[in-house]
Design a protein around this motif. Sequence first.
Motif, PDB file in Angstrom:
ATOM      1  N   ALA A 271      26.015   0.723  22.340  1.00 39.66           N
ATOM      2  CA  ALA A 271      25.694   0.952  20.923  1.00 39.66           C
ATOM      3  C   ALA A 271      24.743  -0.118  20.390  1.00 39.66           C
ATOM      4  O   ALA A 271      24.804  -0.498  19.234  1.00 39.66           O
ATOM      5  CB  ALA A 271      26.946   1.016  20.054  1.00 39.66           C
ATOM      6  N   SER A 272      23.847  -0.588  21.244  1.00 44.55           N
ATOM      7  CA  SER A 272      22.899  -1.605  20.801  1.00 44.55           C
ATOM      8  C   SER A 272      21.537  -1.398  21.458  1.00 44.55           C
ATOM      9  O   SER A 272      21.410  -1.498  22.683  1.00 44.55           O
ATOM     10  CB  SER A 272      23.454  -2.989  21.144  1.00 44.55           C
ATOM     11  OG  SER A 272      22.441  -3.960  21.042  1.00 44.55           O
ATOM     12  N   SER A 273      20.514  -1.097  20.643  1.00 47.81           N
ATOM     13  CA  SER A 273      19.186  -0.938  21.244  1.00 47.81           C
ATOM     14  C   SER A 273      18.670  -2.263  21.764  1.00 47.81           C
ATOM     15  O   SER A 273      17.907  -2.300  22.720  1.00 47.81           O
ATOM     16  CB  SER A 273      18.138  -0.376  20.276  1.00 47.81           C
ATOM     17  OG  SER A 273      18.646   0.163  19.144  1.00 47.81           O
ATOM     18  N   MET A 307      14.461   2.957  14.097  1.00 48.68           N
ATOM     19  CA  MET A 307      15.817   3.479  14.260  1.00 48.68           C
ATOM     20  C   MET A 307      15.920   4.873  13.672  1.00 48.68           C
ATOM     21  O   MET A 307      16.411   5.074  12.562  1.00 48.68           O
ATOM     22  CB  MET A 307      16.809   2.543  13.575  1.00 48.68           C
ATOM     23  CG  MET A 307      16.920   1.223  14.273  1.00 48.68           C
ATOM     24  SD  MET A 307      18.056   0.145  13.471  1.00 48.68           S
ATOM     25  CE  MET A 307      17.472  -1.405  14.094  1.00 48.68           C
ATOM     26  N   THR A 310      19.614   6.110  13.359  1.00 50.98           N
ATOM     27  CA  THR A 310      20.291   5.445  12.246  1.00 50.98           C
ATOM     28  C   THR A 310      19.828   6.056  10.919  1.00 50.98           C
ATOM     29  O   THR A 310      20.631   6.282  10.015  1.00 50.98           O
ATOM     30  CB  THR A 310      19.973   3.942  12.286  1.00 50.98           C
ATOM     31  OG1 THR A 310      20.251   3.487  13.616  1.00 50.98           O
ATOM     32  CG2 THR A 310      20.808   3.158  11.310  1.00 50.98           C
ATOM     33  N   GLY A 350      18.506  -3.991  16.047  1.00 52.99           N
ATOM     34  CA  GLY A 350      19.286  -2.949  16.694  1.00 52.99           C
ATOM     35  C   GLY A 350      20.540  -3.468  17.358  1.00 52.99           C
ATOM     36  O   GLY A 350      20.578  -3.691  18.560  1.00 52.99           O
ATOM     37  N   VAL A 351      21.561  -3.698  16.563  1.00 59.02           N
ATOM     38  CA  VAL A 351      22.851  -4.141  17.113  1.00 59.02           C
ATOM     39  C   VAL A 351      23.937  -3.192  16.611  1.00 59.02           C
ATOM     40  O   VAL A 351      23.724  -2.487  15.633  1.00 59.02           O
ATOM     41  CB  VAL A 351      23.171  -5.609  16.726  1.00 59.02           C
ATOM     42  CG1 VAL A 351      22.233  -6.572  17.404  1.00 59.02           C
ATOM     43  CG2 VAL A 351      23.123  -5.800  15.225  1.00 59.02           C
ATOM     44  N   PRO A 352      25.130  -3.193  17.255  1.00 59.06           N
ATOM     45  CA  PRO A 352      26.130  -2.213  16.853  1.00 59.06           C
ATOM     46  C   PRO A 352      26.490  -2.309  15.372  1.00 59.06           C
ATOM     47  O   PRO A 352      26.650  -3.399  14.822  1.00 59.06           O
ATOM     48  CB  PRO A 352      27.332  -2.558  17.719  1.00 59.06           C
ATOM     49  CG  PRO A 352      26.770  -3.238  18.897  1.00 59.06           C
ATOM     50  CD  PRO A 352      25.559  -3.970  18.410  1.00 59.06           C
ATOM     51  N   GLY A 353      26.600  -1.169  14.749  1.00 56.32           N
ATOM     52  CA  GLY A 353      27.114  -1.092  13.379  1.00 56.32           C
ATOM     53  C   GLY A 353      26.147  -1.503  12.293  1.00 56.32           C
ATOM     54  O   GLY A 353      26.486  -1.459  11.114  1.00 56.32           O
ATOM     55  N   VAL A 354      24.940  -1.886  12.648  1.00 54.55           N
ATOM     56  CA  VAL A 354      24.016  -2.374  11.632  1.00 54.55           C
ATOM     57  C   VAL A 354      23.634  -1.247  10.668  1.00 54.55           C
ATOM     58  O   VAL A 354      23.303  -1.481   9.502  1.00 54.55           O
ATOM     59  CB  VAL A 354      22.779  -3.037  12.283  1.00 54.55           C
ATOM     60  CG1 VAL A 354      21.781  -2.013  12.750  1.00 54.55           C
ATOM     61  CG2 VAL A 354      22.112  -3.982  11.315  1.00 54.55           C
ATOM     62  N   GLY A 355      23.741  -0.016  11.149  1.00 58.97           N
ATOM     63  CA  GLY A 355      23.423   1.141  10.324  1.00 58.97           C
ATOM     64  C   GLY A 355      24.220   1.152   9.032  1.00 58.97           C
ATOM     65  O   GLY A 355      23.723   1.592   7.987  1.00 58.97           O
ATOM     66  N   ASP A 384      27.555   5.824  16.192  1.00 62.07           N
ATOM     67  CA  ASP A 384      26.682   4.691  16.515  1.00 62.07           C
ATOM     68  C   ASP A 384      26.182   4.808  17.960  1.00 62.07           C
ATOM     69  O   ASP A 384      25.007   4.584  18.258  1.00 62.07           O
ATOM     70  CB  ASP A 384      27.481   3.387  16.319  1.00 62.07           C
ATOM     71  CG  ASP A 384      26.585   2.167  16.256  1.00 62.07           C
ATOM     72  OD1 ASP A 384      25.358   2.325  16.346  1.00 62.07           O
ATOM     73  OD2 ASP A 384      27.114   1.045  16.114  1.00 62.07           O
ATOM     74  N   ARG A 387      23.643   7.682  18.082  1.00 62.53           N
ATOM     75  CA  ARG A 387      22.373   7.424  17.389  1.00 62.53           C
ATOM     76  C   ARG A 387      21.587   6.312  18.068  1.00 62.53           C
ATOM     77  O   ARG A 387      20.356   6.291  18.004  1.00 62.53           O
ATOM     78  CB  ARG A 387      22.604   7.134  15.911  1.00 62.53           C
ATOM     79  CG  ARG A 387      23.288   5.847  15.554  1.00 62.53           C
ATOM     80  CD  ARG A 387      23.485   5.738  14.055  1.00 62.53           C
ATOM     81  NE  ARG A 387      24.097   4.465  13.711  1.00 62.53           N
ATOM     82  CZ  ARG A 387      25.298   4.329  13.158  1.00 62.53           C
ATOM     83  NH1 ARG A 387      26.011   5.383  12.887  1.00 62.53           N
ATOM     84  NH2 ARG A 387      25.772   3.133  12.877  1.00 62.53           N
ATOM     85  N   THR A 388      22.293   5.388  18.752  1.00 58.74           N
ATOM     86  CA  THR A 388      21.561   4.343  19.484  1.00 58.74           C
ATOM     87  C   THR A 388      20.765   4.972  20.628  1.00 58.74           C
ATOM     88  O   THR A 388      19.629   4.568  20.899  1.00 58.74           O
ATOM     89  CB  THR A 388      22.532   3.264  20.007  1.00 58.74           C
ATOM     90  OG1 THR A 388      23.318   2.804  18.916  1.00 58.74           O
ATOM     91  CG2 THR A 388      21.794   2.091  20.613  1.00 58.74           C
ATOM     92  N   ASN A 391      17.813   6.281  19.062  1.00 56.82           N
ATOM     93  CA  ASN A 391      16.911   5.175  18.717  1.00 56.82           C
ATOM     94  C   ASN A 391      16.042   4.754  19.905  1.00 56.82           C
ATOM     95  O   ASN A 391      14.831   4.593  19.773  1.00 56.82           O
ATOM     96  CB  ASN A 391      17.708   3.950  18.232  1.00 56.82           C
ATOM     97  CG  ASN A 391      18.338   4.173  16.865  1.00 56.82           C
ATOM     98  OD1 ASN A 391      18.001   5.117  16.173  1.00 56.82           O
ATOM     99  ND2 ASN A 391      19.251   3.295  16.470  1.00 56.82           N
TER     100      ASN A 391
HETATM  101  N1  ASP Z   1      23.484   0.455  16.880  1.00 59.67           N
HETATM  102  C1  ASP Z   1      22.198   0.889  16.445  1.00 59.67           C
HETATM  103  C2  ASP Z   1      21.143   0.303  17.369  1.00 59.67           C
HETATM  104  O1  ASP Z   1      21.344  -0.715  17.967  1.00 59.67           O
HETATM  105  C3  ASP Z   1      21.925   0.538  15.028  1.00 59.67           C
HETATM  106  C4  ASP Z   1      22.888   1.278  14.142  1.00 59.67           C
HETATM  107  O2  ASP Z   1      22.633   2.446  13.882  1.00 59.67           O
HETATM  108  O3  ASP Z   1      23.921   0.739  13.740  1.00 59.67           O
HETATM  109  O4  ASP Z   1      20.092   0.853  17.513  1.00 59.67           O
END
Ligand code: ASP
Length: 431
Positions: A271-273, A307, A310, A350-355, A384, A387-388, A391
């Motif tokens: 879950a992290s781009s 993203m 996201t 692009g890290v988990p949950g940043v959306g 997440d 969607r990652t 992304n």
């Molecule tokens: N986790 C997504 C990413 O790293 C960002 C997000 O949608 O929270 O691309």
Amino acid sequence: MKKKTSVTRKILIAMCIGLIIGSLINSFAANNHFVQVYFVNGLFHVIGTAFVNSLKMLVVPLVTFSLICGVCGIGDVAVLGRVGIKAFALYILTTGIAITLALIVAILVAPGEGFEQAAGSSSFTAKPAPPLTEVFINIIPSNPINAFAEGNMLQIIFFVILFSIAMLMTGEIGRQLAETAEKLNEVMMKVVTLVMDFAPIGVFFLMAKTFSLQGIGLILPMIGYFSVVIFCLLLHGIGTFSLLITFLARLNPLVFLKKMRPAHIFAFSTASSNATIPVTLQVVEKRLGVDNSTAAFTIPLGATINMDGTAIMQGVATVFIANVYGIDLDISDYITIVGMSILASIGTAGVPGVGLIMLAMVFNQVGLPVEGIGLILGVDRLLDMVRTAVNVTGDATVTCIVARSEQAINEQIFLDPEAGVITDVELPHKT
Ligand code: ASP
């Protein structure tokens, strides 16, 4: 000769087994203290996180060496600027398409109308989002070492590009340094392959942990919202990107999507781009045949500023929460949502949950209750992951389009099904 098995296949199998075991634990052992303590929060958590850390470990050195090689490979500041502008414009365009698509589908389907809101269930306190003016100022690192230490991707990209341009300007000294960077890049790519050897194990534990915690029970009350987001993600991830790949990159979208599979798996599991950058880079260069001079620049840039998945979640979530709270949004609100989603995706990593943080920015702007985000929290982890994957597909799509326009893609590699398949590395043994 010993036949080498594709690591991707092993990872895919590990992912499915992890998913099944995790779901079984969620259904049958959710209250079993022993399983929860020693497995879910013990073994699964430790090995899963260790694996994500080992991926993150690769990002900064890989991006640095790769980008130096990329800029020196381009060798011309004007071309570099052109590649940058094209990539930036396409990233904004694809995010704009994504959010518009999501808004249209969500308005038509109207998820959340008649939704019974469980009293007190929606508690969400938004972390402060970075103000946009700061985002632009912060692209320039006041201390590059700090930028590297924190893994601040935009700052690293800025500094490395500047440094590489200076290398180009210093003639022989710069040329020697570029040769060294090429060697270091080669070695870093090998480190990526070494880490990939452990990927099946890492992905298994990551999936087992996530699905032990996320059961189908979480999805059911939110099925309307969940399905609309997934539908839009698939529509954009398969539909829009295939059209762009066909018409703008003039490549076969089926080959593209098939070859992207390793990047999808990693994006989905982590879950992290950002953590997926090493895999995306490898796929785009070695499997899709994009020249390092383009990919080294556009992939890390995309992981930070692009993203689409996201943005889709934000579009659907805004309409959903507006419906739940019975708030009417007008056309100017929708335009604001499109603009804010694009800007928010540029400003956050692009890290988990940043959306969710980005969503809070959008809600504030259009006057929706931020605590409404609490409603969608339960299903956000699963969304997440998907969607990652969208992304990173967006990053690769734009990279292919830019590379095509710069004649920096090798079609033979693109079409060769065996090109760049990651196989087990044989470690040198002492004899
Ligand atoms: N986790 C997504 C990413 O790293 C960002 C997000 O949608 O929270 O691309």
